[in-house]
Design a protein around this motif. Structure first.
Motif, PDB file in Angstrom:
ATOM      1  N   LEU A 167       0.827  -1.201   0.000  1.00  0.00           N
ATOM      2  CA  LEU A 167       0.000   0.000   0.000  1.00  0.00           C
ATOM      3  C   LEU A 167       0.868   1.260   0.000  1.00  0.00           C
ATOM      4  O   LEU A 167       0.509   2.264  -0.624  1.00  0.00           O
ATOM      5  N   ALA A 168       2.011   1.213   0.698  1.00  0.00           N
ATOM      6  CA  ALA A 168       2.902   2.380   0.740  1.00  0.00           C
ATOM      7  C   ALA A 168       3.461   2.678  -0.650  1.00  0.00           C
ATOM      8  O   ALA A 168       3.566   3.848  -1.043  1.00  0.00           O
ATOM      9  N   LEU A 169       3.809   1.639  -1.399  1.00  0.00           N
ATOM     10  CA  LEU A 169       4.313   1.839  -2.758  1.00  0.00           C
ATOM     11  C   LEU A 169       3.247   2.491  -3.634  1.00  0.00           C
ATOM     12  O   LEU A 169       3.499   3.482  -4.319  1.00  0.00           O
ATOM     13  N   ALA A 170       2.043   1.947  -3.590  1.00  0.00           N
ATOM     14  CA  ALA A 170       0.945   2.502  -4.391  1.00  0.00           C
ATOM     15  C   ALA A 170       0.583   3.907  -3.915  1.00  0.00           C
ATOM     16  O   ALA A 170       0.368   4.815  -4.720  1.00  0.00           O
ATOM     17  N   ALA A 171       0.520   4.090  -2.590  1.00  0.00           N
ATOM     18  CA  ALA A 171       0.166   5.405  -2.044  1.00  0.00           C
ATOM     19  C   ALA A 171       1.233   6.443  -2.390  1.00  0.00           C
ATOM     20  O   ALA A 171       0.910   7.594  -2.691  1.00  0.00           O
ATOM     21  N   ALA A 172       2.504   6.041  -2.363  1.00  0.00           N
ATOM     22  CA  ALA A 172       3.585   6.975  -2.710  1.00  0.00           C
ATOM     23  C   ALA A 172       3.425   7.445  -4.154  1.00  0.00           C
ATOM     24  O   ALA A 172       3.610   8.628  -4.453  1.00  0.00           O
ATOM     25  N   ASP A 173       3.060   6.539  -5.037  1.00  0.00           N
ATOM     26  CA  ASP A 173       2.826   6.914  -6.432  1.00  0.00           C
ATOM     27  C   ASP A 173       1.658   7.897  -6.527  1.00  0.00           C
ATOM     28  O   ASP A 173       1.718   8.886  -7.261  1.00  0.00           O
ATOM     29  N   TRP A 174       0.597   7.620  -5.777  1.00  0.00           N
ATOM     30  CA  TRP A 174      -0.561   8.520  -5.786  1.00  0.00           C
ATOM     31  C   TRP A 174      -0.202   9.889  -5.217  1.00  0.00           C
ATOM     32  O   TRP A 174      -0.530  10.914  -5.814  1.00  0.00           O
ATOM     33  N   TRP A 175       0.461   9.905  -4.039  1.00  0.00           N
ATOM     34  CA  TRP A 175       0.839  11.181  -3.417  1.00  0.00           C
ATOM     35  C   TRP A 175       1.799  11.960  -4.308  1.00  0.00           C
ATOM     36  O   TRP A 175       1.696  13.195  -4.415  1.00  0.00           O
ATOM     37  N   LEU A 176       2.728  11.279  -4.963  1.00  0.00           N
ATOM     38  CA  LEU A 176       3.654  11.955  -5.869  1.00  0.00           C
ATOM     39  C   LEU A 176       2.891  12.622  -7.015  1.00  0.00           C
ATOM     40  O   LEU A 176       3.147  13.781  -7.356  1.00  0.00           O
ATOM     41  N   GLY A 177       1.954  11.900  -7.593  1.00  0.00           N
ATOM     42  CA  GLY A 177       1.125  12.479  -8.658  1.00  0.00           C
ATOM     43  C   GLY A 177       0.316  13.669  -8.160  1.00  0.00           C
ATOM     44  O   GLY A 177       0.176  14.681  -8.855  1.00  0.00           O
ATOM     45  N   TRP A 178      -0.198  13.554  -6.930  1.00  0.00           N
ATOM     46  CA  TRP A 178      -0.995  14.649  -6.357  1.00  0.00           C
ATOM     47  C   TRP A 178      -0.135  15.901  -6.183  1.00  0.00           C
ATOM     48  O   TRP A 178      -0.549  16.998  -6.551  1.00  0.00           O
ATOM     49  N   PHE A 179       1.074  15.739  -5.644  1.00  0.00           N
ATOM     50  CA  PHE A 179       1.968  16.882  -5.454  1.00  0.00           C
ATOM     51  C   PHE A 179       2.404  17.477  -6.797  1.00  0.00           C
ATOM     52  O   PHE A 179       2.487  18.696  -6.948  1.00  0.00           O
ATOM     53  N   GLN A 180       2.684  16.612  -7.777  1.00  0.00           N
ATOM     54  CA  GLN A 180       3.083  17.117  -9.094  1.00  0.00           C
ATOM     55  C   GLN A 180       1.956  17.926  -9.732  1.00  0.00           C
ATOM     56  O   GLN A 180       2.201  18.988 -10.320  1.00  0.00           O
ATOM     57  N   ASN A 181       0.732  17.428  -9.628  1.00  0.00           N
ATOM     58  CA  ASN A 181      -0.421  18.163 -10.171  1.00  0.00           C
ATOM     59  C   ASN A 181      -0.599  19.495  -9.457  1.00  0.00           C
ATOM     60  O   ASN A 181      -0.888  20.511 -10.071  1.00  0.00           O
ATOM     61  N   ARG A 182      -0.436  19.470  -8.158  1.00  0.00           N
ATOM     62  CA  ARG A 182      -0.577  20.711  -7.370  1.00  0.00           C
ATOM     63  C   ARG A 182       0.500  21.730  -7.755  1.00  0.00           C
ATOM     64  O   ARG A 182       0.213  22.909  -7.928  1.00  0.00           O
ATOM     65  N   LEU A 183       1.747  21.258  -7.882  1.00  0.00           N
ATOM     66  CA  LEU A 183       2.828  22.149  -8.292  1.00  0.00           C
ATOM     67  C   LEU A 183       2.598  22.696  -9.695  1.00  0.00           C
ATOM     68  O   LEU A 183       2.866  23.869  -9.975  1.00  0.00           O
ATOM     69  N   ALA A 184       2.096  21.846 -10.591  1.00  0.00           N
ATOM     70  CA  ALA A 184       1.824  22.294 -11.958  1.00  0.00           C
ATOM     71  C   ALA A 184       0.744  23.376 -11.964  1.00  0.00           C
ATOM     72  O   ALA A 184       0.855  24.369 -12.693  1.00  0.00           O
ATOM     73  N   ARG A 185      -0.302  23.213 -11.142  1.00  0.00           N
ATOM     74  CA  ARG A 185      -1.370  24.222 -11.055  1.00  0.00           C
ATOM     75  C   ARG A 185      -0.828  25.531 -10.501  1.00  0.00           C
ATOM     76  O   ARG A 185      -1.145  26.607 -11.000  1.00  0.00           O
ATOM     77  N   GLU A 186      -0.022  25.440  -9.439  1.00  0.00           N
ATOM     78  CA  GLU A 186       0.551  26.646  -8.841  1.00  0.00           C
ATOM     79  C   GLU A 186       1.486  27.352  -9.831  1.00  0.00           C
ATOM     80  O   GLU A 186       1.475  28.579  -9.957  1.00  0.00           O
ATOM     81  N   SER A 187       2.276  26.551 -10.540  1.00  0.00           N
ATOM     82  CA  SER A 187       3.195  27.108 -11.544  1.00  0.00           C
ATOM     83  C   SER A 187       2.410  27.776 -12.655  1.00  0.00           C
ATOM     84  O   SER A 187       2.789  28.862 -13.132  1.00  0.00           O
ATOM     85  N   SER A 188       1.307  27.173 -13.055  1.00  0.00           N
ATOM     86  CA  SER A 188       0.451  27.762 -14.094  1.00  0.00           C
ATOM     87  C   SER A 188      -0.153  29.070 -13.634  1.00  0.00           C
ATOM     88  O   SER A 188      -0.208  30.043 -14.393  1.00  0.00           O
ATOM     89  N   LYS A 189      -0.598  29.148 -12.373  1.00  0.00           N
ATOM     90  CA  LYS A 189      -1.161  30.394 -11.830  1.00  0.00           C
ATOM     91  C   LYS A 189      -0.110  31.503 -11.823  1.00  0.00           C
ATOM     92  O   LYS A 189      -0.388  32.644 -12.170  1.00  0.00           O
ATOM     93  N   ILE A 190       1.103  31.151 -11.410  1.00  0.00           N
ATOM     94  CA  ILE A 190       2.180  32.139 -11.346  1.00  0.00           C
ATOM     95  C   ILE A 190       2.496  32.656 -12.757  1.00  0.00           C
ATOM     96  O   ILE A 190       2.677  33.850 -12.988  1.00  0.00           O
ATOM     97  N   THR A 191       2.555  31.726 -13.727  1.00  0.00           N
ATOM     98  CA  THR A 191       2.829  32.099 -15.105  1.00  0.00           C
ATOM     99  C   THR A 191       1.745  33.033 -15.644  1.00  0.00           C
ATOM    100  O   THR A 191       2.039  34.024 -16.314  1.00  0.00           O
ATOM    101  N   GLN A 192       0.470  32.739 -15.331  1.00  0.00           N
ATOM    102  CA  GLN A 192      -0.641  33.575 -15.785  1.00  0.00           C
ATOM    103  C   GLN A 192      -0.580  34.958 -15.135  1.00  0.00           C
ATOM    104  O   GLN A 192      -0.863  35.970 -15.776  1.00  0.00           O
ATOM    105  N   MET A 193      -0.197  35.011 -13.876  1.00  0.00           N
ATOM    106  CA  MET A 193      -0.100  36.295 -13.181  1.00  0.00           C
ATOM    107  C   MET A 193       1.022  37.152 -13.763  1.00  0.00           C
ATOM    108  O   MET A 193       0.913  38.377 -13.827  1.00  0.00           O
ATOM    109  N   GLN A 194       2.111  36.528 -14.192  1.00  0.00           N
ATOM    110  CA  GLN A 194       3.245  37.258 -14.756  1.00  0.00           C
ATOM    111  C   GLN A 194       2.956  37.735 -16.166  1.00  0.00           C
ATOM    112  O   GLN A 194       3.565  38.693 -16.632  1.00  0.00           O
ATOM    113  N   SER A 195       2.022  37.068 -16.840  1.00  0.00           N
ATOM    114  CA  SER A 195       1.720  37.445 -18.226  1.00  0.00           C
ATOM    115  C   SER A 195       0.935  38.669 -18.249  1.00  0.00           C
ATOM    116  O   SER A 195       0.384  39.456 -18.234  1.00  0.00           O
TER     117      SER A 195
END
Length: 195
Positions: A167-195
């Motif tokens: 479960l830890a292996l599967a959960a780590a994959d899920w949590w990693l994807g969740w953090f990557q998606n969150r970082l991508a959204r935050e990065s997108s917001k920052i990029t839009q604000m700078q534009s």
């Protein structure tokens, strides 16, 4: 060794009967409950023709304990058949937090830790799709085996320890994807604000 030393044909070990008995009645889930209610459960077994063997061989004692537990299940189904549904649901939940002796605080911590692994871990195994991934297939079979085994016997969190690495292996994959998606959204917001 068991045959020679103990004069008892034990193939591997005994103990399933005791665990099965303890899992057959919610009053027996704790150490205090075992002390208080074992005499009542054993007396009920005697009333139904299940007697403790005169032999002290562990294999015979284990078979007797299994029969006592089976009697407890049969009596529940005969007297309160619908009670089996909430009973088994409660047993399933206990797999993820319960101990025989810890208070509610210790069980709460175990439950919260399990929640962080079990829910995303199960979800990720489902997303991996056991029909297409050998890792998901092997992990799912292992987890289902332990859940069914300890759902039948005493439902305690420590017995679920073998499934946590999976479960830890599967959960780590899920949590990693969740953090990557969150970082991508935050990065997108920052990029839009700078534009």
């Amino acid at each position: 060794r068991n045959q020679i030393v103990l004069n008892d044909p034990i193939v591997v070990s005994v103990g399933f009967g005791a665990a099965f008995l303890q899992g057959s009645d919610e009053r027996l889930f704790t150490i205090e409950g075992k002390r208080e209610y074992y005499p009542e459960v054993h007396a009920d077994a005697v009333r139904h023709g299940i007697f403790k063997p005169s032999s002290d061989h562990e294999s015979q004692i284990d078979r007797w304990l299994f029969r006592v537990g089976l009697n407890a299940y049969k009596q529940r189904l005969a007297q309160r058949p619908l009670s089996i549904i909430p009973f088994e649901f409660k047993k399933f939940l206990r797999l993820w937090y319960a101990t025989e002796s810890a208070g509610w605080k210790g069980q709460l911590v175990l439950g919260l830790c399990s929640l962080l692994l079990a829910v995303p871990g199960f979800w990720q195994l489902w997303k991996w799709d056991p029909r297409r991934s050998q890792l998901a297939w092997a992990g799912t079979i292992t987890i289902v085996y332990f859940i069914l085994l300890y759902w039948v016997v005493i439902p305690i969190n420590r017995y679920m320890v073998p499934v946590y690495p999976i479960l830890a292996l599967a959960a780590a994959d899920w949590w990693l994807g969740w953090f990557q998606n969150r970082l991508a959204r935050e990065s997108s917001k920052i990029t839009q604000m700078q534009s």
